[in-house]
Design a protein around this motif. Structure first.
Motif, PDB file in Angstrom:
ATOM      1  N   HIS A 231       1.561   2.584  -3.385  1.00  0.00           N
ATOM      2  CA  HIS A 231       0.417   2.790  -4.272  1.00  0.00           C
ATOM      3  C   HIS A 231      -0.203   4.165  -4.151  1.00  0.00           C
ATOM      4  O   HIS A 231      -1.350   4.305  -3.733  1.00  0.00           O
ATOM      5  CB  HIS A 231      -0.617   1.697  -4.029  1.00  0.00           C
ATOM      6  CG  HIS A 231      -0.230   0.387  -4.655  1.00  0.00           C
ATOM      7  ND1 HIS A 231      -1.056  -0.690  -4.712  1.00  0.00           N
ATOM      8  CD2 HIS A 231       0.902   0.006  -5.283  1.00  0.00           C
ATOM      9  CE1 HIS A 231      -0.441  -1.699  -5.324  1.00  0.00           C
ATOM     10  NE2 HIS A 231       0.749  -1.301  -5.673  1.00  0.00           N
TER      11      HIS A 231
ATOM     12  N   LYS B 286       0.845  -1.213   0.000  1.00  0.00           N
ATOM     13  CA  LYS B 286       0.000   0.000   0.000  1.00  0.00           C
ATOM     14  C   LYS B 286       0.875   1.257   0.000  1.00  0.00           C
ATOM     15  O   LYS B 286       0.540   2.272  -0.618  1.00  0.00           O
ATOM     16  CB  LYS B 286      -0.923  -0.024   1.227  1.00  0.00           C
ATOM     17  CG  LYS B 286      -1.844   1.175   1.372  1.00  0.00           C
ATOM     18  CD  LYS B 286      -3.088   1.038   0.539  1.00  0.00           C
ATOM     19  CE  LYS B 286      -4.027   2.242   0.739  1.00  0.00           C
ATOM     20  NZ  LYS B 286      -3.498   3.480   0.134  1.00  0.00           N
TER      21      LYS B 286
ATOM     22  N   ASP C  98      -9.059   2.983  -4.402  1.00  0.00           N
ATOM     23  CA  ASP C  98      -8.226   3.891  -3.599  1.00  0.00           C
ATOM     24  C   ASP C  98      -8.746   5.327  -3.624  1.00  0.00           C
ATOM     25  O   ASP C  98      -8.495   6.100  -2.696  1.00  0.00           O
ATOM     26  CB  ASP C  98      -6.770   3.858  -4.084  1.00  0.00           C
ATOM     27  CG  ASP C  98      -6.036   2.607  -3.593  1.00  0.00           C
ATOM     28  OD1 ASP C  98      -6.678   1.736  -2.955  1.00  0.00           O
ATOM     29  OD2 ASP C  98      -4.822   2.484  -3.845  1.00  0.00           O
TER      30      ASP C  98
END
Lengths: 117, 117, 117, 117
Positions: free
Chosen positions: C23, C20, C79
């Motif tokens: 990202h 994560k 996201d």
């Protein structure tokens, strides 16, 4: 045309606007990709004769998109300390080695296929 | 560097391999987009200091990708009868009009926002 | 296929690798563009019958590239808190308004040309 | 969301406008690349907190661009006879093999680097 003269103009333009602060390599490369996409957009959905006609009609605009591509290419090379003239010379030597005329003539195959790699 | 000399080399290379037959504008523009993507790929997933280090290490390779971008830009302009020098001069005049220093200085806003359009 | 199930798999995959942290939306969007480019690469330099044959031969690989595109699309939507189902429904309503069948039938014109805008 | 339902809507939309004639795989893949570019365009020139704010403000528009990406992905898969569900399952198996958690955890390295290939 001379890309060094062009680069000088671009750098003066940037300096005058204090834009160096925004010009990190990642965003410059993104600009390059997006402007290349705008060139391609002029070729979308048309083919054959219809495409040829469109490209004659769009010539001025396609020229502006290609100028944008050149803009980011020249500026990104400068910011990364890359000598475009040397890079281009090296690329031409590589291409000549990858695609020798006796193998590549009249073929659209990739060099990996051509040379059985 | 001089793009006219580069163009001459590219055209001689193409002639020797009889590749003009594959060079329709759509496939040339696709090549331009894909090579621009290869430049961007070097900037992927890294940021800040880590990206800076990577770009120093990858300098030679990024130069080759930029040479590829320049290759297709120069060739596509030629095939479409576009004078890159004029296109670039026009673009610089447009940019100057879109981004006057007194409005654009130190701002990352698009001209449409800057000028309240 | 169900993109929610796919998203769950992607999130579990990411969680297990503690990815994560890498990202950010910009790098995800770059991935999306590069994978879309890999799809297009399969269509490069070939046309007509030759392209058709190549796409049959490359079917498995093109499928993998399209899966990559779907991967980043679904993850980026997640996201950014975007509901893809709603976005798609909205887009279909917009398309229907932009391209009414009586104007758009059999035409490759853009809606701005079609509707004289 | 269910991509099969979405595909049915897309096919009905195309059928009603008689657009199948324009939908060769190359132009579909070009559309895919250009729409992916429009997603990326929202991330251009901004970074950090400023980018986060912009993405909240642009959420609706980014959603529409992602819907466009999904549109061409689903349609191109259909036209090439590709089963997206199988392609995605295969891709997840490949990713798991390329990036085993014990090697990949917390690393942004490519699998070729990770596994010393």
């Amino acid at each position: 045309m001379n890309t060094d003269t062009f680069l000088k103009d671009i750098l003066a333009f940037r300096e005058e606007r204090d834009w160096k602060q925004f010009h990190n390599p990642k965003d410059l490369a993104i600009s390059l990709v997006l402007e290349a996409g705008e060139v391609l957009e002029h070729m979308q959905w048309k083919n054959g004769e219809e495409l040829e006609k469109k490209l004659v009609a769009d010539k001025e605009k396609v020229g502006e998109e290609l100028a944008d591509v050149l803009y980011w290419t020249v500026l990104l090379a400068h910011d990364l300390g890359i000598n475009l003239e040397e890079a281009v010379a090296k690329k031409m030597r590589q291409n000549a080695a990858k695609y020798p005329p006796h193998l590549a003539k009249g073929s659209s195959a990739k060099y990996t296929e051509l040379q059985g790699k």
